[in-house]
Design an enzyme around this catalytic site. Structure first.
Site, PDB file in Angstrom:
ATOM      1  N   LYS A 119       0.854  -1.172   0.125  1.00 29.15           N
ATOM      2  CA  LYS A 119      -0.157   0.034  -0.011  1.00 29.15           C
ATOM      3  C   LYS A 119       0.738   1.171  -0.175  1.00 29.15           C
ATOM      4  O   LYS A 119       0.471   2.243  -0.561  1.00 29.15           O
ATOM      5  CB  LYS A 119      -0.985   0.008   1.096  1.00 29.15           C
ATOM      6  CG  LYS A 119      -2.217  -0.918   0.886  1.00 29.15           C
ATOM      7  CD  LYS A 119      -3.407  -0.261   1.644  1.00 29.15           C
ATOM      8  CE  LYS A 119      -4.489  -1.154   1.160  1.00 29.15           C
ATOM      9  NZ  LYS A 119      -5.705  -1.011   2.145  1.00 29.15           N
ATOM     10  N   LYS A 201      -4.557 -10.543  -6.656  1.00 28.44           N
ATOM     11  CA  LYS A 201      -5.875 -11.024  -6.128  1.00 28.44           C
ATOM     12  C   LYS A 201      -6.863  -9.977  -6.596  1.00 28.44           C
ATOM     13  O   LYS A 201      -6.570  -8.637  -6.791  1.00 28.44           O
ATOM     14  CB  LYS A 201      -5.572 -10.742  -4.395  1.00 28.44           C
ATOM     15  CG  LYS A 201      -6.242  -9.655  -3.932  1.00 28.44           C
ATOM     16  CD  LYS A 201      -6.058  -9.604  -2.275  1.00 28.44           C
ATOM     17  CE  LYS A 201      -6.234  -7.831  -1.967  1.00 28.44           C
ATOM     18  NZ  LYS A 201      -6.359  -7.775  -0.630  1.00 28.44           N
ATOM     19  N   LYS A 204     -11.369  -4.559  -4.792  1.00 28.63           N
ATOM     20  CA  LYS A 204     -12.317  -3.500  -5.248  1.00 28.63           C
ATOM     21  C   LYS A 204     -11.527  -2.278  -5.568  1.00 28.63           C
ATOM     22  O   LYS A 204     -12.052  -1.371  -6.163  1.00 28.63           O
ATOM     23  CB  LYS A 204     -13.140  -3.315  -4.203  1.00 28.63           C
ATOM     24  CG  LYS A 204     -12.529  -3.008  -2.510  1.00 28.63           C
ATOM     25  CD  LYS A 204     -13.680  -3.275  -1.567  1.00 28.63           C
ATOM     26  CE  LYS A 204     -13.152  -3.137  -0.212  1.00 28.63           C
ATOM     27  NZ  LYS A 204     -13.601  -4.148   0.680  1.00 28.63           N
TER      28      LYS A 204
HETATM   29  P1  TYM Z   1     -11.027  -6.035   3.332  1.00 29.10           P
HETATM   30  O1  TYM Z   1     -11.965  -4.801   3.613  1.00 29.10           O
HETATM   31  O2  TYM Z   1      -9.950  -5.769   2.603  1.00 29.10           O
HETATM   32  O3  TYM Z   1     -11.492  -7.506   3.162  1.00 29.10           O
HETATM   33  C1  TYM Z   1     -12.736  -8.052   3.789  1.00 29.10           C
HETATM   34  C2  TYM Z   1     -12.479  -9.338   3.855  1.00 29.10           C
HETATM   35  O4  TYM Z   1     -12.432 -10.119   2.341  1.00 29.10           O
HETATM   36  C3  TYM Z   1     -11.240 -10.904   2.221  1.00 29.10           C
HETATM   37  N1  TYM Z   1     -10.902 -10.551   0.838  1.00 29.10           N
HETATM   38  C4  TYM Z   1     -10.440 -11.842  -0.119  1.00 29.10           C
HETATM   39  N2  TYM Z   1     -10.542 -12.925   0.069  1.00 29.10           N
HETATM   40  C5  TYM Z   1     -10.423 -14.076  -0.753  1.00 29.10           C
HETATM   41  N3  TYM Z   1     -10.035 -13.321  -2.070  1.00 29.10           N
HETATM   42  C6  TYM Z   1      -9.991 -12.076  -2.355  1.00 29.10           C
HETATM   43  N4  TYM Z   1      -9.585 -11.681  -3.436  1.00 29.10           N
HETATM   44  C7  TYM Z   1     -10.098 -11.161  -1.345  1.00 29.10           C
HETATM   45  N5  TYM Z   1     -10.135  -9.884  -1.105  1.00 29.10           N
HETATM   46  C8  TYM Z   1     -10.450  -9.622   0.263  1.00 29.10           C
HETATM   47  C9  TYM Z   1     -10.250 -10.138   3.363  1.00 29.10           C
HETATM   48  O5  TYM Z   1      -9.261 -11.045   3.461  1.00 29.10           O
HETATM   49  C10 TYM Z   1     -11.091  -9.839   4.442  1.00 29.10           C
HETATM   50  O6  TYM Z   1     -11.276 -11.021   5.221  1.00 29.10           O
HETATM   51  N6  TYM Z   1      -8.148  -5.253   7.470  1.00 29.10           N
HETATM   52  C11 TYM Z   1      -9.263  -5.895   6.879  1.00 29.10           C
HETATM   53  C12 TYM Z   1     -10.746  -5.553   7.714  1.00 29.10           C
HETATM   54  C13 TYM Z   1     -10.283  -5.817   9.103  1.00 29.10           C
HETATM   55  C14 TYM Z   1     -10.515  -7.121   9.824  1.00 29.10           C
HETATM   56  C15 TYM Z   1     -10.469  -6.574  11.298  1.00 29.10           C
HETATM   57  C16 TYM Z   1     -10.715  -8.368   9.671  1.00 29.10           C
HETATM   58  C17 TYM Z   1     -10.360  -4.848  10.175  1.00 29.10           C
HETATM   59  N7  TYM Z   1     -10.054  -5.228  11.221  1.00 29.10           N
HETATM   60  C18 TYM Z   1     -10.316  -7.633  12.273  1.00 29.10           C
HETATM   61  C19 TYM Z   1     -10.549  -9.150  10.512  1.00 29.10           C
HETATM   62  C20 TYM Z   1     -10.619  -8.849  11.865  1.00 29.10           C
HETATM   63  C21 TYM Z   1      -9.321  -5.887   5.645  1.00 29.10           C
HETATM   64  O7  TYM Z   1      -8.695  -4.703   4.875  1.00 29.10           O
HETATM   65  O8  TYM Z   1     -10.238  -6.589   4.913  1.00 29.10           O
END
Ligand code: TYM
Length: 336
Positions: A119, A201, A204
């Site tokens: 990032k 990956k 969005k």
């Molecule tokens: P975020 O918002 O990027 O994504 C949410 C969830 O989607 C999963 N994910 C994917 N899984 C499979 N293939 C993909 N291409 C893909 N893109 C995203 C992510 O692994 C995630 O589970 N930091 C986290 C949000 C967060 C969080 C937390 C998660 C904040 N606090 C506490 C767990 C526990 C994030 O940016 O996810």
């Protein structure tokens, strides 16, 4: 003697950032498992809006995205009477514990986080301290709820490991305070790849909308995107090294249908990619159809969303403040 049926239910917690419309990757890698696990465990699920401001957000758009993601949590079938559904910034304990845990986390540990390295390259003009400390806020989210399990996609594994390290460190320095969480990463769907570059990956924030399927895409848009997905010139549907495009579509298809790779290979033996892509598109459309329909219903009911958020914040605060109080007491803060 206590029977296992009386044992407290395990806790799960997970969050999603409102940084755009969630993708099929978010859905298959995380949200779909949240729904399944929420039926079995005590669940808390949040819209991680504090995490989202580590990159710039347009205020009006941001407000809409937060509300839309909350509507999505309802649309995937989470029940606000059963699970705690909340907006992270409405529970101040998250920011409070994050600050405290910053002081129990080393600069070197954060510097090794691959997501931070990625990032800081893609947002080179805004490498802020929040972006750097992002995994600590995530640890605070998890540890406040004493979560046993955290359902995430594979990209969050490293952040989960740091949350475990922080918990163990604090428990050792003082006394057992935090449950040490385990990641829950599904066998299928944990890493849904870009449709245009299957080595990356699905995300969005990808500038090319053909690379991802949004959970709210209309059926004809989903069909078009899958039709134009990058594959290879071999023409046979089989899972193998060097066939990342087909492997990715097989993974998506497997998640939506419950079929194994061997069954998919058998079903499509002798058939071309055109037939396979049509079947994948159909499966994705059917998988997302109820989510999209329920989302349309919830997203317009602002009063209900407000009520869900308020009730969720209250329930979440109760759990979170209990942990925060314990932490502050152990450190030696003077509590009011
Ligand atoms: P975020 O918002 O990027 O994504 C949410 C969830 O989607 C999963 N994910 C994917 N899984 C499979 N293939 C993909 N291409 C893909 N893109 C995203 C992510 O692994 C995630 O589970 N930091 C986290 C949000 C967060 C969080 C937390 C998660 C904040 N606090 C506490 C767990 C526990 C994030 O940016 O996810």
């Amino acid at each position: 003697m206590e029977t296992t049926t009386n044992a407290p239910k395990k806790r799960i917690l997970s969050c999603i950032q409102p940084s755009g419309i969630p993708t099929l990757g978010n859905y298959l890698g995380a949200l779909k498992n949240w729904k399944t696990l929420a039926d079995e465990f005590d669940g808390a699920f949040a819209v991680a809006d504090l995490h989202a401001i580590t990159v710039r957000q347009d205020p009006a758009q941001f407000r809409k995205q937060i509300s839309d993601v909350l509507a999505l949590l309802l649309a995937i079938g989470l029940d606000p009477e059963k699970s705690i559904l909340f907006i992270q910034s409405q529970v101040p304990a998250h920011s409070q514990l994050a600050w405290i845990l910053n002081c129990y986390t080393q600069f070197g540990e954060m510097s090794r986080m691959t997501q931070f390295k990625d990032k800081s390259q893609s947002h080179a003009d805004n490498v802020n301290v929040g972006l750097f400390a992002y995994p600590v806020l995530m640890a605070a989210d998890i540890l406040l709820y004493q979560a046993d399990l955290v359902p995430v996609g594979a990209d969050q594994k490293q952040h989960l490991e740091i949350a475990r390290d922080i918990a163990q460190r604090f428990n050792t320095l003082y006394s057992p305070t935090f449950t040490v969480p385990e990641p829950y990463i599904g066998k299928q769907g944990a890493r849904v790849m870009s449709l245009q570059d299957p080595l990356k990956k699905m995300s969005k924030s990808d500038p090319n909308p053909k690379s991802y399927i949004s959970v709210f895409d209309a059926p004809d848009v989903i069909s078009k995107k899958i039709k134009s997905a990058v594959t290879d010139s071999e023409g046979s549907v089989r899972f193998a090294d060097g066939k990342e495009g087909i492997n990715n579509l097989m993974g998506i298809y497997a998640c939506c249908t419950g079929l194994t790779n061997a069954q998919i290979e058998a079903d499509f033996a002798g058939k071309g990619y055109g037939d396979f892509k049509a079947a994948v598109a159909e499966a994705v459309i059917e998988e997302l159809r109820p989510v999209r329909e329920r989302y349309t219903q919830y997203s317009t009911d602002k009063a209900y969303l407000k009520e869900v958020a308020a009730q969720g914040a209250e329930r979440a605060s109760r759990v979170a403040n209990r942990t925060l109080g314990k932490v502050m007491k152990k450190i030696g803060f003077v509590l009011p």
